[in-house]
Design an enzyme around this catalytic site. Structure first.
Site, mmCIF file in Angstrom:
data_model
loop_
_atom_site.group_PDB
_atom_site.id
_atom_site.type_symbol
_atom_site.label_atom_id
_atom_site.label_comp_id
_atom_site.label_asym_id
_atom_site.label_seq_id
_atom_site.Cartn_x
_atom_site.Cartn_y
_atom_site.Cartn_z
ATOM 1 N N ASN A 123 0.835 -1.211 0.000
ATOM 2 C CA ASN A 123 0.000 0.000 0.000
ATOM 3 C C ASN A 123 0.867 1.257 0.000
ATOM 4 O O ASN A 123 1.908 1.326 0.658
ATOM 5 C CB ASN A 123 -1.010 0.000 1.154
ATOM 6 N N GLU A 159 -3.208 -4.451 -3.059
ATOM 7 C CA GLU A 159 -3.778 -5.333 -4.085
ATOM 8 C C GLU A 159 -3.839 -4.640 -5.442
ATOM 9 O O GLU A 159 -3.524 -5.221 -6.473
ATOM 10 C CB GLU A 159 -5.199 -5.764 -3.698
ATOM 11 N N CYS A 189 -10.812 -2.858 -4.149
ATOM 12 C CA CYS A 189 -9.808 -3.831 -4.603
ATOM 13 C C CYS A 189 -10.480 -5.087 -5.135
ATOM 14 O O CYS A 189 -10.082 -5.627 -6.165
ATOM 15 C CB CYS A 189 -8.851 -4.200 -3.471
HETATM 16 N N1 THU Z 1 -5.209 -1.373 2.577
HETATM 17 C C1 THU Z 1 -4.691 -2.211 1.644
HETATM 18 O O1 THU Z 1 -3.586 -2.004 1.139
HETATM 19 N N2 THU Z 1 -5.409 -3.292 1.297
HETATM 20 C C2 THU Z 1 -6.608 -3.627 1.836
HETATM 21 O O2 THU Z 1 -7.187 -4.612 1.433
HETATM 22 C C3 THU Z 1 -7.205 -2.803 2.890
HETATM 23 C C4 THU Z 1 -6.497 -1.556 3.199
HETATM 24 C C5 THU Z 1 -4.418 -0.219 2.982
HETATM 25 C C6 THU Z 1 -4.968 1.103 2.568
HETATM 26 C C7 THU Z 1 -4.366 2.032 3.590
HETATM 27 O O3 THU Z 1 -3.064 2.390 3.162
HETATM 28 C C8 THU Z 1 -4.235 1.163 4.827
HETATM 29 O O4 THU Z 1 -4.336 -0.176 4.377
HETATM 30 C C9 THU Z 1 -5.289 1.432 5.873
HETATM 31 O O5 THU Z 1 -6.552 1.369 5.339
#
Ligand code: THU
Length: 163
Positions: free
Chosen positions: A62, A75, A115
């Site tokens: 992320n 993702e 996602c």
């Molecule tokens: N996040 C993801 O990368 N994938 C997910 O499936 C849920 C949330 C990230 C987004 C943000 O940077 C952090 O997690 C908190 O929401």
């Protein structure tokens, strides 16, 4: 009136060691890339590893932004990289891991709705579900063999839009 029901099934593994070596490898790749997350705002790190049909493993973490909605989940970082660099290669499997800087993530986390919708597009494109492994810091590992429809059973899909 009728009730329309769709059932979701996951397999739960108490320990990662119950999985085969290819699954363990994919989870290890997800954990590795998780450490590259840029998450100064949420302090929540997510890693995603995709195994493509040509054997290549594509990863993403992320990436947040000061303008919060401009950031992107692990993702989508991974799947869009795969789409951009391996446009004709089906995505077979995915592992997602998460950890928080300030507490223990107990058990698997699900992908967000945006996602899931993005990932489902690749399932439709390549006509096969993305077999999905989910892992937190503690707790069990979940395996969703049917891919995104496990978590987003009523997803947006309109055949006519393809014209
Ligand atoms: N996040 C993801 O990368 N994938 C997910 O499936 C849920 C949330 C990230 C987004 C943000 O940077 C952090 O997690 C908190 O929401």
């Amino acid at each position: 009136m009728e009730i329309v029901k769709r059932e979701s099934v996951v397999k739960e593994f108490t320990n990662e060691s119950e999985l085969g070596s290819a699954d363990q490898e994919l989870l290890a790749e997800a954990r590795k890339v998780m450490e590259t997350a840029y998450a100064p705002y949420s302090r929540f790190l997510v890693g995603c590893a995709l195994r493509l049909a040509n054997g290549v493993i594509v990863t993403g973490s992320n990436q947040e932004n000061m303008a919060y909605p401009s950031g992107l989940c692990a993702e989508r970082v991974a799947i869009f990289y795969a789409g951009a660099n391996f446009p004709d290669v089906p995505v077979l499997e995915m592992a997602i891991t998460a950890r928080a800087k300030d507490y223990n993530v107990k058990g698997p986390i699900m992908s967000c709705g945006a996602c899931l919708q993005s990932l489902s597009e690749y399932e439709v494109r390549f006509k096969q579900p993305i077999r999905t492994l989910l892992q937190g810091q503690d707790g069990p590992v979940w395996l969703a063999e049917e891919g995104t429809k496990t978590f987003l059973p009523f997803q947006f899909f309109v055949e006519e839009l393809k014209r």
